[in-house]
Design a protein around this motif. Structure first.
Motif, PDB file in Angstrom:
ATOM      1  N   ASP A  10       0.868  -1.174   0.000  1.00  0.00           N
ATOM      2  CA  ASP A  10       0.000   0.000   0.000  1.00  0.00           C
ATOM      3  C   ASP A  10       0.904   1.223   0.000  1.00  0.00           C
ATOM      4  OD1 ASP A  10      -1.894   1.940   0.314  1.00  0.00           O
ATOM      5  OD2 ASP A  10      -2.705   1.156   2.193  1.00  0.00           O
ATOM      6  N   GLY A  12       0.075   4.377  -0.837  1.00  0.00           N
ATOM      7  CA  GLY A  12      -0.603   5.651  -0.651  1.00  0.00           C
ATOM      8  C   GLY A  12      -2.023   5.425  -0.187  1.00  0.00           C
ATOM      9  N   GLU A  13      -2.526   6.371   0.539  1.00  0.00           N
ATOM     10  CA  GLU A  13      -3.864   6.253   1.096  1.00  0.00           C
ATOM     11  C   GLU A  13      -4.906   6.112  -0.016  1.00  0.00           C
ATOM     12  OE1 GLU A  13      -6.715   8.970   3.837  1.00  0.00           O
ATOM     13  OE2 GLU A  13      -4.571   8.955   4.306  1.00  0.00           O
ATOM     14  N   GLY A  14      -5.658   5.045   0.023  1.00  0.00           N
ATOM     15  CA  GLY A  14      -6.724   4.838  -0.934  1.00  0.00           C
ATOM     16  C   GLY A  14      -6.293   4.249  -2.264  1.00  0.00           C
ATOM     17  N   THR A  42       0.751   5.034  -9.925  1.00  0.00           N
ATOM     18  CA  THR A  42      -0.628   5.006  -9.452  1.00  0.00           C
ATOM     19  C   THR A  42      -1.316   6.257  -9.979  1.00  0.00           C
ATOM     20  OG1 THR A  42      -0.249   6.269  -7.419  1.00  0.00           O
ATOM     21  CG2 THR A  42       0.152   3.875  -7.324  1.00  0.00           C
ATOM     22  N   LYS A  44      -1.904   8.711  -8.315  1.00  0.00           N
ATOM     23  CA  LYS A  44      -1.396   9.854  -7.554  1.00  0.00           C
ATOM     24  C   LYS A  44       0.090  10.128  -7.756  1.00  0.00           C
ATOM     25  CE  LYS A  44      -4.879   9.453  -3.993  1.00  0.00           C
ATOM     26  NZ  LYS A  44      -5.187   9.487  -2.576  1.00  0.00           N
TER      27      LYS A  44
END
Length: 71
Positions: A10, A12-14, A42, A44
């Protein structure tokens, strides 16, 4: 000798998935912890993930351009 299967962390958040931009290693390479391993994009950011353990690359299960889920 034990095998370690790398799963996309994971990063990054989300974030649910990432695209493999480029592998920094090849099958048969001997690698050391913290060495550049794979570049992932990603929605982001694009980040380079480092090798989590010393060892030898036995197999790369996905190709550059493939989108893989987190974990």
């Amino acid at each position: 000798m034990s095998l370690f299967e790398f799963k996309l962390p994971d990063i990054g958040e989300g974030i649910a998935e990432g695209e493999i931009v480029s592998w920094k290693v090849a099958v048969g390479d001997t690698v050391q912890e913290e060495q550049d391993f794979v570049e992932v994009m990603t929605d982001k950011a694009t980040v380079t993930i480092t090798v989590p353990h010393d060892g030898t690359i036995k197999e790369l299960l996905v190709k550059e351009g493939d989108v893989v889920p987190v974990h």
